[in-house]
Design an enzyme around this catalytic site. Structure first.
Site, PDB file in Angstrom:
ATOM      1  CE  LYS A  53      31.778  14.411  47.576  1.00 41.99           C
ATOM      2  NZ  LYS A  53      33.102  13.837  47.698  1.00 41.99           N
ATOM      3  CD  GLN A  97      34.670  11.900  44.924  1.00 39.59           C
ATOM      4  OE1 GLN A  97      34.413  12.850  45.407  1.00 39.59           O
ATOM      5  NE2 GLN A  97      34.020  10.799  45.045  1.00 39.59           N
ATOM      6  CG  ASP A 120      37.391  13.585  51.707  1.00 40.79           C
ATOM      7  OD1 ASP A 120      36.057  13.489  51.598  1.00 40.79           O
ATOM      8  OD2 ASP A 120      37.986  13.650  50.269  1.00 40.79           O
TER       9      ASP A 120
HETATM   10  N1  GUN Z   1      34.886   8.352  46.959  1.00 40.32           N
HETATM   11  C1  GUN Z   1      33.815   7.923  47.528  1.00 40.32           C
HETATM   12  N2  GUN Z   1      33.186   8.528  48.665  1.00 40.32           N
HETATM   13  C2  GUN Z   1      34.112   9.565  48.832  1.00 40.32           C
HETATM   14  C3  GUN Z   1      34.392  10.533  49.740  1.00 40.32           C
HETATM   15  O1  GUN Z   1      33.866  10.685  50.830  1.00 40.32           O
HETATM   16  N3  GUN Z   1      35.462  11.343  49.382  1.00 40.32           N
HETATM   17  C4  GUN Z   1      36.339  11.211  48.523  1.00 40.32           C
HETATM   18  N4  GUN Z   1      37.359  12.158  48.163  1.00 40.32           N
HETATM   19  N5  GUN Z   1      36.027  10.284  47.552  1.00 40.32           N
HETATM   20  C5  GUN Z   1      34.964   9.430  47.509  1.00 40.32           C
END
Ligand code: GUN
Length: 294
Positions: A53, A97, A120
């Site tokens: 990311k 995350q 998110d």
């Molecule tokens: N863990 C797995 N997928 C995601 C996501 O799209 N965002 C976040 N913050 N954590 C994740």
């Protein structure tokens, strides 16, 4: 034989568009979008995702900040960090995350993120806005699927969409989005899950089949009808004696057998996965432009 829904290509196309947009913003002296990512602990998969990311931000010219906190961080310490991010005008949007270490209550953390910075789309307020078809941040994976269907101009109106899996991150929001009065959308939706009886009877009726179970190669050719559009969200590393590394990545769909029956199909890897990153970046741009909450 199916046409491939090339997520890698479309994701790159979106990122190229974002790069041009950042240059336009720079020329006008506007604010460069800035995404922050909070990573608590040392979970291997989370490290990989967060690194991807941050790298994607750099490639399109966004600013990014990685906040690393130790596994031993308390819930209060994380809430304090979130408060700082909420009030930091330089940060347009941020993600925490998941999963978080077990001693931290995920719901409490998700609800502490300011909805206008929740790129998110996990905050209950943003989930509610999605259900009401109001402007909001859509969660990255569902938004990625929506954009993929949109760019390939897949007809969805009046179709029967069957979603396998009811997770909060993929299956449940996907079922809401495909039923909305929008494009893509306007489907008749069936949401199947671990307690669904006679699953095959549903999958065989699907015009569009979205699979998010986390069960490698679960959907086989006998479970789908001719002409089905298949979106495979699963990605699992399994042992293989056909690759040098000794493993391969497979989806929730048995790709080789389903491919000849489908009209469109997402490959694994290179389908839904790359679209999630592009979606997070689009959400970050929306956050910096204050498009959703002005
Ligand atoms: N863990 C797995 N997928 C995601 C996501 O799209 N965002 C976040 N913050 N954590 C994740």
């Amino acid at each position: 034989m199916a046409e491939i829904l090339d997520g890698k290509f479309i994701s790159q196309q979106i990122q190229d568009e974002l790069y041009l947009e950042v240059n336009r913003i720079k020329e006008k002296g506007g604010k460069i979008p800035h995404l922050a990512a909070v990573l608590v602990g040392n979970d291997g998969a989370s490290e990989t995702y967060v690194a991807a990311k941050v790298k994607a931000c750099e490639k399109v010219g966004f600013n990014s900040t990685l906040v690393r906190l130790p596994e031993t961080t308390t819930e209060q310490e994380l809430l304090d960090k979130i408060e700082l991010l909420n009030s930091d005008d330089e940060i347009d949007g941020y993600i925490v995350q998941l999963p978080l270490p077990k001693h931290i209550n995920e719901h409490k953390i998700v609800e502490a993120v300011a909805p206008e910075k929740d790129v998110d789309g996990f905050h209950p307020q943003n989930v509610g806005r999605m259900a009401l078809n109001l402007p909001t941040y859509l969660p990255a994976t569902p938004y990625g699927i929506v954009q993929l269907l949109e760019r390939y101009k897949i007809e969805t109106s009046g179709k029967h969409c069957v979603v396998l899996g009811r997770s909060h991150i993929v299956g449940s929001p996907m079922s809401i989005l495909m039923a909305r009065n929008a494009f893509p959308g306007n489907c008749t939706v069936t949401l199947c899950h671990s307690r669904t009886a006679n699953l095959k009877e549903f999958t065989q009726k699907a015009d569009i089949l979205i699979v998010a179970l986390g069960k490698p190669e679960f959907v086989t050719a006998d479970m789908v009808k001719d002409g089905v559009v298949v979106v495979d969200v699963g990605i699992t590393r399994i042992a293989s004696n056909t690759t040098k590394s000794g493993f391969k990545l497979v989806g929730d769909v048995h790709y080789d057998s389903v491919l000849p029956k489908a009209s469109y199909i997402t490959p694994v890897p290179g389908g839904v996965g790359p679209m999630t990153i592009a979606s997070l970046l689009v959400n970050t741009l929306k956050a910096s432009k204050k498009e959703i909450y002005s």
